[in-house]
Enzyme design. Sequence first.
Site, PDB file in Angstrom:
ATOM      1  N   ASP A  32       0.901  -1.150  -0.015  1.00 25.46           N
ATOM      2  CA  ASP A  32      -0.017  -0.131   0.000  1.00 25.46           C
ATOM      3  C   ASP A  32       0.972   1.285  -0.026  1.00 25.46           C
ATOM      4  O   ASP A  32       0.539   2.171   0.484  1.00 25.46           O
ATOM      5  CB  ASP A  32      -1.003  -0.104   1.187  1.00 25.46           C
ATOM      6  CG  ASP A  32      -1.831  -1.002   1.256  1.00 25.46           C
ATOM      7  OD1 ASP A  32      -2.274  -1.772  -0.075  1.00 25.46           O
ATOM      8  OD2 ASP A  32      -1.970  -1.792   2.480  1.00 25.46           O
ATOM      9  N   LYS A  35       2.130   1.827  -5.215  1.00 20.67           N
ATOM     10  CA  LYS A  35       2.667   1.276  -6.255  1.00 20.67           C
ATOM     11  C   LYS A  35       1.851   1.756  -7.684  1.00 20.67           C
ATOM     12  O   LYS A  35       2.607   1.888  -8.715  1.00 20.67           O
ATOM     13  CB  LYS A  35       2.817  -0.124  -6.332  1.00 20.67           C
ATOM     14  CG  LYS A  35       3.801  -0.431  -5.017  1.00 20.67           C
ATOM     15  CD  LYS A  35       4.127  -1.869  -4.949  1.00 20.67           C
ATOM     16  CE  LYS A  35       2.913  -2.319  -4.424  1.00 20.67           C
ATOM     17  NZ  LYS A  35       2.727  -2.247  -2.991  1.00 20.67           N
ATOM     18  N   GLY A  70      -4.277  -4.456  -4.189  1.00 24.44           N
ATOM     19  CA  GLY A  70      -5.086  -3.359  -4.487  1.00 24.44           C
ATOM     20  C   GLY A  70      -4.223  -2.275  -4.859  1.00 24.44           C
ATOM     21  O   GLY A  70      -3.558  -1.657  -4.128  1.00 24.44           O
ATOM     22  N   HIS A  71      -4.255  -1.869  -6.323  1.00 24.64           N
ATOM     23  CA  HIS A  71      -3.838  -0.470  -6.743  1.00 24.64           C
ATOM     24  C   HIS A  71      -4.860   0.672  -7.034  1.00 24.64           C
ATOM     25  O   HIS A  71      -5.814   0.393  -7.850  1.00 24.64           O
ATOM     26  CB  HIS A  71      -2.849  -0.989  -7.959  1.00 24.64           C
ATOM     27  CG  HIS A  71      -1.829  -1.872  -7.869  1.00 24.64           C
ATOM     28  ND1 HIS A  71      -0.920  -2.375  -8.744  1.00 24.64           N
ATOM     29  CD2 HIS A  71      -1.397  -2.145  -6.695  1.00 24.64           C
ATOM     30  CE1 HIS A  71      -0.069  -3.063  -8.369  1.00 24.64           C
ATOM     31  NE2 HIS A  71      -0.279  -2.983  -7.205  1.00 24.64           N
ATOM     32  N   GLN A  94       1.858  -6.368  -2.944  1.00 24.65           N
ATOM     33  CA  GLN A  94       2.051  -6.425  -1.444  1.00 24.65           C
ATOM     34  C   GLN A  94       3.655  -5.397  -1.298  1.00 24.65           C
ATOM     35  O   GLN A  94       3.735  -4.328  -1.898  1.00 24.65           O
ATOM     36  CB  GLN A  94       2.194  -7.606  -0.806  1.00 24.65           C
ATOM     37  CG  GLN A  94       0.709  -8.282  -0.902  1.00 24.65           C
ATOM     38  CD  GLN A  94       0.314  -8.938  -2.311  1.00 24.65           C
ATOM     39  OE1 GLN A  94       1.301  -9.743  -2.877  1.00 24.65           O
ATOM     40  NE2 GLN A  94      -0.745  -8.723  -2.509  1.00 24.65           N
TER      41      GLN A  94
END
Length: 427
Positions: free
Chosen positions: A13, A16, A40-41, A223
């Site tokens: 988080d 990225k 999750g991006h 991650q």
Amino acid sequence: MPALVLLGAQWGDEGKGKATDLLGGSVDYVVRYQGGNNAGHTVVVGDQKYALHLLPSGILSPGCTPVIGNGVVVDPAVLLSELSGLAERGVDTSKLLISGNAHLITPYHTTLDKVSERFLGKRKIGTTGRGIGPAYADKINRVGIRVQDLFDESILRQKVEAALDSKNQVLAKLYNRRAIAVDQVVEELLGYADQLSGYVADTTLVLNNAIDRGQVVLFEGGQGTLLDVDHGTYPFVTSSNPTAGGACTGTGVGPTKISRVIGILKAYTTRVGAGPFPTELLDEDGEKLRTIGGERGVTTGRDRRCGWFDAVIARYATRVNGLTDFFLTKLDVLTGWERIPVCVAYEIDGKRVEELPYSQTDFHHATPIYETLPGWSEDITQAKTFDDLPKNAQKYVQALEEMSGAPISAIGVGPGRDETIQINSFL
Ligand code: IMP
């Protein structure tokens, strides 16, 4: 400068998605090499916000080919819904390539993830519940189902049977759940075959050829370093290798072909799920970071745990990834603090420790030793160059760079694509 790895230097988080997306216009391939839809991006393009879980961020850049490498675990239902969601918003998804060797997350993996977490009770990992751990466990146990198995019904059935043989015993006898029918799983998986077949490719060959031609390939980690199954805070980790070496095993591109490894580093620290976190703030400052930083998981919606910047972790990330650069994100979130503490070392059993302890017991006992830096109150979101930053923000960045062991080559000062100060080019 053909192949770069971009990865999280902390617990994930770090922003990225923004970093990858920023480079997206100049790269030919963006490749995911590990993890699955536990990631999750968030990518903001103009006034549009996209939350991606499984697809590489490069999917939003026209001209860029997104690739899901062999090291990724793919939930086909999630993949197809993410693809159709993007198509509905006018994003061209036709170029996507998926490795036939990537493993599948099946419904029994998701079920096992959830029930085993419940079974662990207080000792739970706090997984995303997406079936990641059980899918990787099957891969290593050699009872996994791969993308290519979707195209051979007889092999698929044999493999599902083999996998469910023992799992059904575990589900029924240990977890008191209903057994899962082989036919049901096979039928569901076969239903994805036609929709996915057009995307499947020998991605190792494609990527090596691209690098040999001098095209730019970007490996995008999910991650972060401290969630790596080998180098993270085990057992409070994910089940794959987000660290730089994972880019090689997860794609079939050798380490000699990788020219740059960029660590994404948030200007403070966050973590989701259980596990040690020395600089965690359980007070108003932690709440303030969470609110201003919007620190809520893109995948699970869980509040992220927040704390001050930890230079011990940043140095560790430089070491285990061989980082060449940092991209410092979310510096704007720190605007308005009068003084900003930064963890420079730990105290463990009365001793000052400069490097991340390899012993889990020591890390659990580590308390941060802080140096406090002066803050700034000016809005920095419009800053385009390093010199545009207020003096104290410059000093904060310089101090982090000195402590972390690699140059800070870019700084995020807001969520948008344009809200970035580029100091050194990544290409
Ligand atoms: P899993 O990857 O779902 O097995 O979860 C294992 C650990 O990794 C948990 O602590 C999760 O919260 C954490 N985790 C997994 N994916 C992410 C991510 O993308 N960002 C931050 N934490 C993650």
